[in-house]
Design an enzyme around this catalytic site. Structure first.
Site, short mmCIF file in Angstrom:
data_model
loop_
_atom_site.label_atom_id
_atom_site.label_comp_id
_atom_site.label_asym_id
_atom_site.label_seq_id
_atom_site.Cartn_x
_atom_site.Cartn_y
_atom_site.Cartn_z
N HIS A 85 -37.52 -12.27 -10.25
CA HIS A 85 -37.28 -13.81 -10.24
C HIS A 85 -36.74 -14.03 -8.99
CE1 HIS A 85 -36.69 -13.91 -15.03
NE2 HIS A 85 -38.15 -14.51 -14.78
N GLU A 88 -33.00 -14.20 -8.03
CA GLU A 88 -32.21 -13.01 -8.47
C GLU A 88 -32.46 -11.82 -7.38
OE1 GLU A 88 -33.68 -12.45 -12.42
OE2 GLU A 88 -32.89 -14.64 -12.86
N HIS A 215 -32.85 -7.56 -12.38
CA HIS A 215 -32.65 -9.05 -12.42
C HIS A 215 -31.31 -9.53 -12.24
CE1 HIS A 215 -36.57 -10.47 -14.45
NE2 HIS A 215 -36.50 -9.21 -14.63
N GLU A 316 -29.95 -6.20 -15.59
CA GLU A 316 -29.42 -7.31 -15.19
C GLU A 316 -28.24 -6.96 -14.36
OE1 GLU A 316 -30.18 -10.46 -15.79
OE2 GLU A 316 -31.85 -10.10 -17.24
ZN LIG Z 1 -34.44 -12.65 -14.26
#
Ligand SMILES: [Zn+2]
Ligand SMILES: *[C@@H]1O[C@H](CO)[C@@H](O)[C@H](O)[C@H]1NC(C)=O
Ligand SMILES: *[C@@H]1O[C@H](CO)[C@@H](O)[C@H](O)[C@H]1NC(C)=O
Ligand SMILES: *[C@@H]1O[C@H](CO)[C@@H](O)[C@H](O)[C@H]1NC(C)=O
Length: 481
Positions: A85, A88, A215, A316
């Site tokens: 993304h 990110e 991410h 994450e």
């Molecule tokens: Zn993401």
């Protein structure tokens, strides 16, 4: 020179400098990689994936290996993918920093890093979505969504073929076909984006064993499956056959991170007024099953697992998506040991080579039954051998019965114990005998079990008789013609 399609001007910086923690733009990114390569020419290679982004930005990878450019048997391959993304951004800078660090430490004779690079082939793709990065950077890096997608407004982590649907359907029908399911795909839900296609080709062409996708927006290590079995977008634990192994892989990252696994930290989305602490992942060890958080279709993580031999988790890396430049150096310190500990995980479990009298057997099937507990439990996710007949099977500590199988050969099973704290996988090789020579070779009878000692070869009785029956039938058929 770089001519990008979506912007008028692109300046290629040709001067290189010491690595600094900052947001490197799409022109600076390959300069950093080339700089690492210049300082570590013997152990690195910089390459681009087969196609660029929508806006024409190449997707650059740096590889670390003591034989760059080549797969070697017994040497597992691992990758990190950042900036999927576009908004990110931490993974992108961490991977540039990691490349710099691996090279520096190698050159200063850090024994741990030398051992890692001599035993592993490591690929780092700092940015899978350079166009999203550009848009999010141009708009101040403040929005939760702007720059998330590629330049066609497609979320790349929803654009992979949905192989979960196929494996769940096979499960319902009791069909034990549980790996390399891309062959079974009949149609795509949406056209593949260039970035997705490039990454898919890469995933399918390099024999990766382990991977992590990076991410931002929370702080947790997320493992398969990402998609719920019910198909509904609900929070529902969706275990893969390798649930135990995936939980250990995810925990490895979380535990080695500064505070991902800390039970006392605040959740990213906790409000002070009320107890909306549901997603304080610190309270559950910094890990989560993907669908237990929220279900998604078309993610890259499950695609890796269901299309190839690679095990991928999703990291994450922090509550902020667009990490402040001034926080990057601190974030590196918070993630460094986790990044290295996770790379070492490519060496857990077992590995080996499957051969017959004349050489390697590619695409042999390695299946595993967990015999640690009182009841043997098959792990219904087989891996296959690669171009050198080599396989890598990530496993947690325990006892396993491992079978190598290939059409036209007798399957061979061996029992193995996977120890704790591995820095090299336990080696378990297989030599297979073709079924056609069975009647000529009475000594095959000598391969019946002599107990279950480590590495003891044995042939399943039941499958042995099945194979004999089949080969007799085949002989009749050919005799008729
Ligand atoms: Zn993401
Ligand atoms: C690369 O390898 C060559 C040959 O082994 C050696 O002479 C050279 O010093 C190495 N270069 C670096 C930067 O390690
Ligand atoms: C595509 O790129 C152009 C040029 O950078 C930009 O103006 C546009 O907003 C981008 N579109 C999307 C959907 O990212
Ligand atoms: C095998 O079973 C044991 C005991 O139930 C468990 O601890 C271990 O994680 C299992 N291994 C795998 C790879 O599922």
């Amino acid at each position: 020179m770089a001519y990008y399609l979506c912007v008028g001007l692109a300046f290629l910086l040709t001067t290189s400098a010491e690595f600094v923690w900052k947001h490197h733009n799409n022109e600076q990114l390959p300069v950093v990689l080339e700089d690492v390569h210049r300082r570590c020419p013997n152990i690195t290679r910089v390459y681009a994936l087969t196609e660029p982004s929508v806006c024409g930005v190449p997707l650059y990878v740096i590889e670390f290996s003591d034989n760059p450019g080549f797969h070697q048997p017994y040497k597992p391959e691992v990758k990190y993918v950042g900036n999927i993304h576009g908004n990110e951004v931490l993974g992108r800078e961490l991977l540039l920093g990691l490349a710099h660090y691996l090279c520096d430490q190698y050159n200063s004779r850090d024994r741990r890093i030398r051992a890692l690079i001599h035993s592993t082939r490591i690929h780092l793709l700092p940015s899978m979505n350079p166009d999203g990065w550009q848009l999010s950077t141009d708009t101040g890096g403040v929005d939760y969504l702007i720059g998330r997608t590629n330049n066609h407004s497609v979320d790349l982590n929803r654009n992979f073929p949905d192989l979960d649907a196929i494996t769940f359907e096979y499960e319902r029908q009791g069909i034990n076909h549980n790996n390399h399911l891309l062959k079974d795909l009949t149609r795509l839900a949406a056209p593949l984006e260039p970035e997705t296609r490039a990454v898919m080709r890469w995933i399918m062409s390099v024999p990766f064993v382990l991977s992590a996708a990076m991410h931002g927006g929370d702080l947790v290590a997320n493992y398969p499956y990402d998609e719920s079995r019910s198909g509904a977008p609900v929070s529902e634990y969706s275990a893969s056959p390798d649930d135990d192994t995936f939980r250990e892989l995810a925990s490895t990252y979380a535990d080695a991170h500064a505070d991902m696994a800390s039970a006392t930290r605040r959740g990213c989305h906790t409000t002070s007024s009320e107890d909306s602490d549901t997603y304080n992942f610190g309270k559950q060890g910094g890990v989560t099953n993907g669908a237990a958080w929220y279900s998604l279709k078309g993610g890259m993580q499950d695609f890796n697992y269901l299309a190839t031999n690679a095990f991928e988790i999703t990291l994450e890396l922090g509550c902020d998506k667009y990490t402040k430049e001034s926080d990057l150096a601190k974030e590196w310190e918070r993630n460094r040991e986790a990044l290295l500990a996770y790379l070492w995980k490519v060496h857990v479990g077992i590995k080996g080579i499957v051969t017959d009298d004349s050489g390697f057997i590619q695409n042999a099937i390695i299946s595993v039954v967990n015999i640690t507990g009182p009841v043997p439990r098959p792990i219904r996710h087989d891996v296959t051998t690669g171009a050198y007949g080599d396989y890598y099977r990530l496993l947690t500590p325990g006892h396993y019965e491992v079978t190598a199988n290939y059409p036209g050969y007798f399957p061979v099973s061996r029992v193995v114990t996977v120890p704790r704290h591995q820095t090299v996988a336990h080696i378990l090789n297989f030599k297979l005998e073709p079924t056609t020579s069975w009647f000529d070779d009475e000594s095959t009878f000598g391969l019946y079990p002599h107990g279950l000692r480590d590495g003891q070869p044995r042939i399943y009785k039941r499958s042995l008789y099945e194979q004999v029956a089949n080969s007799l039938l085949e002989r009749k058929d050919t005799a008729k013609q």
